[in-house]
Design a protein around this motif. Structure first.
Motif, PDB file in Angstrom:
ATOM      1  N   TYR A  12       0.832  -1.202   0.000  1.00  0.00           N
ATOM      2  CA  TYR A  12       0.000   0.000   0.000  1.00  0.00           C
ATOM      3  C   TYR A  12       0.870   1.258   0.000  1.00  0.00           C
ATOM      4  CZ  TYR A  12      -4.072  -2.886   0.989  1.00  0.00           C
ATOM      5  OH  TYR A  12      -5.070  -3.816   0.898  1.00  0.00           O
ATOM      6  N   LEU A  13       0.373   2.267  -0.702  1.00  0.00           N
ATOM      7  CA  LEU A  13       0.991   3.584  -0.683  1.00  0.00           C
ATOM      8  C   LEU A  13       0.157   4.464   0.241  1.00  0.00           C
ATOM      9  CD1 LEU A  13       3.097   5.606  -1.923  1.00  0.00           C
ATOM     10  CD2 LEU A  13       1.281   6.246  -3.522  1.00  0.00           C
ATOM     11  N   PHE A  14       0.812   5.086   1.206  1.00  0.00           N
ATOM     12  CA  PHE A  14       0.139   5.953   2.164  1.00  0.00           C
ATOM     13  C   PHE A  14       0.492   7.410   1.885  1.00  0.00           C
ATOM     14  CE2 PHE A  14       0.227   1.886   4.244  1.00  0.00           C
ATOM     15  CZ  PHE A  14      -0.964   1.826   4.939  1.00  0.00           C
ATOM     16  N   VAL A  15      -0.534   8.272   1.886  1.00  0.00           N
ATOM     17  CA  VAL A  15      -0.348   9.715   1.786  1.00  0.00           C
ATOM     18  C   VAL A  15      -1.081  10.327   2.974  1.00  0.00           C
ATOM     19  CG1 VAL A  15      -0.706  11.800   0.419  1.00  0.00           C
ATOM     20  CG2 VAL A  15      -0.240   9.621  -0.729  1.00  0.00           C
ATOM     21  N   ILE A  16      -0.327  10.943   3.877  1.00  0.00           N
ATOM     22  CA  ILE A  16      -0.903  11.506   5.102  1.00  0.00           C
ATOM     23  C   ILE A  16      -0.558  12.991   5.164  1.00  0.00           C
ATOM     24  CG2 ILE A  16      -0.975  11.367   7.622  1.00  0.00           C
ATOM     25  CD1 ILE A  16       0.023   8.467   7.353  1.00  0.00           C
ATOM     26  N   VAL A  17      -1.571  13.819   5.252  1.00  0.00           N
ATOM     27  CA  VAL A  17      -1.371  15.272   5.311  1.00  0.00           C
ATOM     28  C   VAL A  17      -2.116  15.806   6.528  1.00  0.00           C
ATOM     29  CG1 VAL A  17      -1.708  17.475   4.137  1.00  0.00           C
ATOM     30  CG2 VAL A  17      -1.177  15.424   2.795  1.00  0.00           C
ATOM     31  N   SER A  18      -1.447  16.629   7.325  1.00  0.00           N
ATOM     32  CA  SER A  18      -2.083  17.204   8.512  1.00  0.00           C
ATOM     33  C   SER A  18      -1.760  18.679   8.619  1.00  0.00           C
ATOM     34  CB  SER A  18      -1.631  16.469   9.779  1.00  0.00           C
ATOM     35  OG  SER A  18      -0.231  16.617   9.963  1.00  0.00           O
ATOM     36  N   ASN A  19      -2.647  19.399   9.261  1.00  0.00           N
ATOM     37  CA  ASN A  19      -2.445  20.830   9.481  1.00  0.00           C
ATOM     38  C   ASN A  19      -2.991  21.208  10.848  1.00  0.00           C
ATOM     39  OD1 ASN A  19      -5.077  20.547   7.577  1.00  0.00           O
ATOM     40  ND2 ASN A  19      -5.415  22.160   9.101  1.00  0.00           N
ATOM     41  N   PRO A  20      -2.425  22.246  11.479  1.00  0.00           N
ATOM     42  CA  PRO A  20      -2.921  22.671  12.802  1.00  0.00           C
ATOM     43  C   PRO A  20      -4.320  23.260  12.699  1.00  0.00           C
ATOM     44  CG  PRO A  20      -1.272  24.209  11.978  1.00  0.00           C
ATOM     45  CD  PRO A  20      -1.266  23.051  11.028  1.00  0.00           C
ATOM     46  N   LEU A  21      -5.117  23.076  13.758  1.00  0.00           N
ATOM     47  CA  LEU A  21      -6.477  23.600  13.805  1.00  0.00           C
ATOM     48  C   LEU A  21      -6.532  24.887  14.618  1.00  0.00           C
ATOM     49  CD1 LEU A  21      -8.632  20.398  14.460  1.00  0.00           C
ATOM     50  CD2 LEU A  21      -8.419  21.673  12.329  1.00  0.00           C
ATOM     51  N   ALA A  22      -7.465  25.758  14.247  1.00  0.00           N
ATOM     52  CA  ALA A  22      -7.707  26.960  15.034  1.00  0.00           C
ATOM     53  C   ALA A  22      -8.303  26.560  16.377  1.00  0.00           C
ATOM     54  CB  ALA A  22      -8.658  27.897  14.289  1.00  0.00           C
ATOM     55  N   ALA A  23      -8.012  27.339  17.417  1.00  0.00           N
ATOM     56  CA  ALA A  23      -8.445  26.993  18.773  1.00  0.00           C
ATOM     57  C   ALA A  23      -9.964  26.945  18.892  1.00  0.00           C
ATOM     58  CB  ALA A  23      -7.868  27.994  19.770  1.00  0.00           C
ATOM     59  N   PHE A  47      -5.920  18.574  12.080  1.00  0.00           N
ATOM     60  CA  PHE A  47      -6.798  17.899  11.124  1.00  0.00           C
ATOM     61  C   PHE A  47      -5.911  17.028  10.252  1.00  0.00           C
ATOM     62  CE2 PHE A  47      -8.797  17.413   6.997  1.00  0.00           C
ATOM     63  CZ  PHE A  47     -10.087  17.036   7.350  1.00  0.00           C
ATOM     64  N   THR A  48      -6.260  15.752  10.131  1.00  0.00           N
ATOM     65  CA  THR A  48      -5.405  14.812   9.405  1.00  0.00           C
ATOM     66  C   THR A  48      -6.224  14.058   8.364  1.00  0.00           C
ATOM     67  OG1 THR A  48      -4.021  14.505  11.373  1.00  0.00           O
ATOM     68  CG2 THR A  48      -3.806  12.877   9.616  1.00  0.00           C
ATOM     69  N   ALA A  49      -5.677  13.991   7.167  1.00  0.00           N
ATOM     70  CA  ALA A  49      -6.268  13.201   6.086  1.00  0.00           C
ATOM     71  C   ALA A  49      -5.315  12.064   5.766  1.00  0.00           C
ATOM     72  CB  ALA A  49      -6.502  14.067   4.856  1.00  0.00           C
ATOM     73  N   ARG A  50      -5.836  10.838   5.771  1.00  0.00           N
ATOM     74  CA  ARG A  50      -5.017   9.650   5.498  1.00  0.00           C
ATOM     75  C   ARG A  50      -5.591   8.905   4.298  1.00  0.00           C
ATOM     76  NH1 ARG A  50      -5.389   9.947  11.092  1.00  0.00           N
ATOM     77  NH2 ARG A  50      -3.379   9.986  12.202  1.00  0.00           N
ATOM     78  N   ALA A  51      -4.827   8.859   3.221  1.00  0.00           N
ATOM     79  CA  ALA A  51      -5.240   8.133   2.019  1.00  0.00           C
ATOM     80  C   ALA A  51      -4.367   6.904   1.853  1.00  0.00           C
ATOM     81  CB  ALA A  51      -5.143   9.023   0.787  1.00  0.00           C
ATOM     82  N   MET A  52      -4.966   5.791   1.475  1.00  0.00           N
ATOM     83  CA  MET A  52      -4.246   4.534   1.303  1.00  0.00           C
ATOM     84  C   MET A  52      -4.635   3.937  -0.042  1.00  0.00           C
ATOM     85  SD  MET A  52      -4.451   1.105   3.679  1.00  0.00           S
ATOM     86  CE  MET A  52      -6.151   0.754   3.191  1.00  0.00           C
ATOM     87  N   LEU A  53      -3.619   3.618  -0.876  1.00  0.00           N
ATOM     88  CA  LEU A  53      -3.840   3.058  -2.204  1.00  0.00           C
ATOM     89  C   LEU A  53      -3.119   1.725  -2.329  1.00  0.00           C
ATOM     90  CD1 LEU A  53      -4.338   6.183  -2.553  1.00  0.00           C
ATOM     91  CD2 LEU A  53      -3.536   5.912  -4.895  1.00  0.00           C
ATOM     92  N   SER A  54      -3.775   0.749  -2.910  1.00  0.00           N
ATOM     93  CA  SER A  54      -3.147  -0.543  -3.129  1.00  0.00           C
ATOM     94  C   SER A  54      -2.184  -0.449  -4.308  1.00  0.00           C
ATOM     95  CB  SER A  54      -4.201  -1.609  -3.414  1.00  0.00           C
ATOM     96  OG  SER A  54      -3.585  -2.835  -3.754  1.00  0.00           O
ATOM     97  N   ILE A  55      -0.921  -0.880  -4.102  1.00  0.00           N
ATOM     98  CA  ILE A  55       0.084  -0.870  -5.179  1.00  0.00           C
ATOM     99  C   ILE A  55       0.787  -2.220  -5.205  1.00  0.00           C
ATOM    100  CG2 ILE A  55       0.457   1.617  -5.288  1.00  0.00           C
ATOM    101  CD1 ILE A  55       2.847   1.249  -3.409  1.00  0.00           C
ATOM    102  N   GLU A  56       0.043  -3.269  -5.329  1.00  0.00           N
ATOM    103  CA  GLU A  56       0.622  -4.609  -5.336  1.00  0.00           C
ATOM    104  C   GLU A  56       1.620  -4.753  -6.472  1.00  0.00           C
ATOM    105  OE1 GLU A  56      -2.158  -7.723  -5.306  1.00  0.00           O
ATOM    106  OE2 GLU A  56      -3.321  -6.945  -3.623  1.00  0.00           O
ATOM    107  N   GLY A  57       2.696  -5.456  -6.181  1.00  0.00           N
ATOM    108  CA  GLY A  57       3.699  -5.714  -7.206  1.00  0.00           C
ATOM    109  C   GLY A  57       4.927  -4.848  -7.078  1.00  0.00           C
ATOM    110  N   THR A  58       4.935  -3.899  -6.091  1.00  0.00           N
ATOM    111  CA  THR A  58       6.123  -3.073  -5.895  1.00  0.00           C
ATOM    112  C   THR A  58       7.024  -3.708  -4.848  1.00  0.00           C
ATOM    113  OG1 THR A  58       4.880  -1.777  -4.292  1.00  0.00           O
ATOM    114  CG2 THR A  58       4.944  -0.960  -6.542  1.00  0.00           C
ATOM    115  N   ASP A  59       8.125  -3.034  -4.560  1.00  0.00           N
ATOM    116  CA  ASP A  59       9.129  -3.599  -3.666  1.00  0.00           C
ATOM    117  C   ASP A  59       8.660  -3.575  -2.215  1.00  0.00           C
ATOM    118  OD1 ASP A  59      10.732  -4.018  -5.830  1.00  0.00           O
ATOM    119  OD2 ASP A  59      11.675  -2.038  -5.671  1.00  0.00           O
ATOM    120  N   THR A  60       9.536  -3.983  -1.306  1.00  0.00           N
ATOM    121  CA  THR A  60       9.205  -4.095   0.112  1.00  0.00           C
ATOM    122  C   THR A  60       8.980  -2.741   0.743  1.00  0.00           C
ATOM    123  OG1 THR A  60      11.562  -4.089   0.615  1.00  0.00           O
ATOM    124  CG2 THR A  60      10.501  -6.227   0.356  1.00  0.00           C
ATOM    125  N   ALA A  61       8.516  -2.762   1.985  1.00  0.00           N
ATOM    126  CA  ALA A  61       8.115  -1.527   2.666  1.00  0.00           C
ATOM    127  C   ALA A  61       9.262  -0.539   2.776  1.00  0.00           C
ATOM    128  CB  ALA A  61       7.572  -1.861   4.040  1.00  0.00           C
TER     129      ALA A  61
END
Length: 449
Positions: free
Chosen positions: A370-381, A428-442
């Motif tokens: 799996y390919l992980f893309v995680i983006v986060s930003n600070p929240l207003a109080a 605030f955090t956004a976590r996206a996960m994509l299947s990429i079978e067939g690529t190299d190890t972690a």
């Protein structure tokens, strides 16, 4: 003016069903046009609205009955006028949504009266009794169904209700109301069962019509989403191609650096120090992008990240990037652009708009298949987390924007993955996960250099 109240509320000239009808109208009209919230204030507001609507019906009906001695006028004046007044001054739905709801609800309410009364008369004849509660019960069921449908499939969730929806609702409802009025005022002489069949048809047609109009709103939204996605793709391709050109220029610069060094040595050896100083200053401006660019080994990811870093610099937003990816990834490069750019742009836009300070963090890495893309930003109080997680757009043109998260989720599903959002610990955090079978190890991310 007290004759109306004495005749119908005390002496029960038409039985208790007449009182129930007026009360039912007050209840369903207020419930229909009020946005539900799970708060005590909303419950009090709805209760007060029902009482005020009922009192309004009694007062205006008393005046009309005092002037005309006709109860049919109360049906075709008091109810529409009360519904329109409440819709204009007290409902918080969009104007177009209110118009459609008022037209359809009025015809449904009057048609339901005919349907329930006719069936009750038939039942009374069968059981040899009068004033059975069947009419009231059927009336409540049919109107409850209308309110449920309008609430569960509410057009207000869409940013725009097309003109055609309003026209269709108006034409069908006005035609039905005119025909019902002809029956009630005796201009159209026919038996009650024919009236019953036509009223039942109108009730069914308005329900079907509402679902078709709801579907029309959905199709309009999807068309706008498609146009928006195409616009995003076009803009992202331009940015990507521009960044690729910049990357190619940087590679050429590194290749030519040896020649630049030789020319600089010549200037110094011939004691042309002023020219050497100017040349060094110009050279430094070109060297900076080389030193700050991300080099993960994957040219597509590098181009996207460098493009987002450039945007962050222009917005005055700090960005921390950690990236460790294979040299090749079995994901369409334009899907990667849309995924990463939307997540990063949303985070930067929030930080810039809310002036929260802090850093936008991005991690891109492979783990297992799996390919992980995680983006986060600070929240207003003072940020409302529940409202934020509804992912509604804050941009001015809500009809064309606010679909970034939808695009991201669609891309994740396309690659048998998922995308989740959460707001916790001041981020605030956004976590996206994509299947990429067939690529190299972690591969685990290191800080981007």
């Amino acid at each position: 003016m007290l004759d109306y109240f004495r005749t119908f509320y005390i002496n029960l000239a038409y039985g208790p069903s007449y009182i129930v009808t007026e009360l039912l109208f007050a209840v369903t009209a207020v419930l229909l046009l009020t946005k539900f919230e799970r708060t005590r204030r909303c419950a009090v507001t709805i209760s007060a609205g029902i009482v005020c609507m009922w009192v309004y019906e009694i007062l205006l009906n008393s005046l009309i009955y005092w002037l005309t001695q006709d109860t049919h006028l109360t049906l075709f004046i008091t109810l529409p006028l009360g519904l329109i007044i409440f819709a204009i001054f007290f409902s918080r739905y969009s104007i177009r949504c209110r118009i459609v709801m008022v037209f359809i609800f009025l015809l449904d309410f009057i048609a339901t009266m005919t349907v329930s009364a006719t069936l009750a008369e038939s039942l009374d004849a069968l059981v040899a009794s009068q004033n059975t509660p069947f009419a009231v019960l059927l009336y409540v069921i049919l109107m409850a169904l209308v309110v449920f449908i309008f609430k569960f499939w509410n057009m207000d969730k869409y940013d725009y209700v097309p003109d055609m929806c309003i026209v269709v609702a108006a034409v069908v409802s006005v035609a039905g109301l005119v025909l019902e009025g002809m029956w009630y005022f005796g201009s159209y002489d026919t038996n009650s069962y024919y009236h019953f069949a036509v009223s039942l048809a109108f009730y069914a047609v308005t329900i079907i019509q509402y679902f078709l109009l709801y579907r029309m709103c959905y199709e309009v939204k999807e068309d706008k989403l498609l146009a928006l996605m195409q616009m995003y793709r076009a803009e992202e391709r331009k940015d990507f191609e521009k960044e690729q050109t910049n990357a190619e220029d940087l590679r050429k610069f590194r290749h030519d650096l040896r020649n630049e060094y030789g020319y600089l040595s010549l200037l110094i050896n011939t004691q042309q120090y002023d020219k050497a100083t100017e040349y060094l200053a110009a050279l430094g401006k070109n060297v900076l992008p080389v030193l700050t660019a991300v080099h993960s080994g994957n040219s597509t990811i590098d181009t996207i990240i460098n493009m987002e870093k450039r945007k962050a610099t222009d917005k005055g937003v700090d960005m921390d990037i950690r990236c460790a990816v294979p040299e090749t990834i079995p994901v369409d490069k334009f899907d990667l652009i849309s995924l990463i750019s939307n997540l990063a742009d949303n985070a930067m836009e929030y930080v810039e708009r809310k002036q929260t300070g802090g850093t936008v963090s991005m991690e891109i890495y492979q783990k297992d298949s799996y390919l992980f893309v995680i983006v986060s930003n600070p929240l207003a109080a003072d940020e409302n987390k529940d409202k934020l997680l509804k992912l509604r757009t804050t941009k001015k043109d809500a009809s064309l924007h606010g679909y970034g998260t939808r695009i991201v989720s669609d891309i994740a599903r396309k690659y048998s993955g998922s995308c989740v959002f959460d707001a916790d610990n001041g981020k605030f955090t956004a976590r996206a996960m994509l299947s990429i079978e067939g690529t190299d190890t972690a591969m685990q991310p290191d800080a981007a250099k």
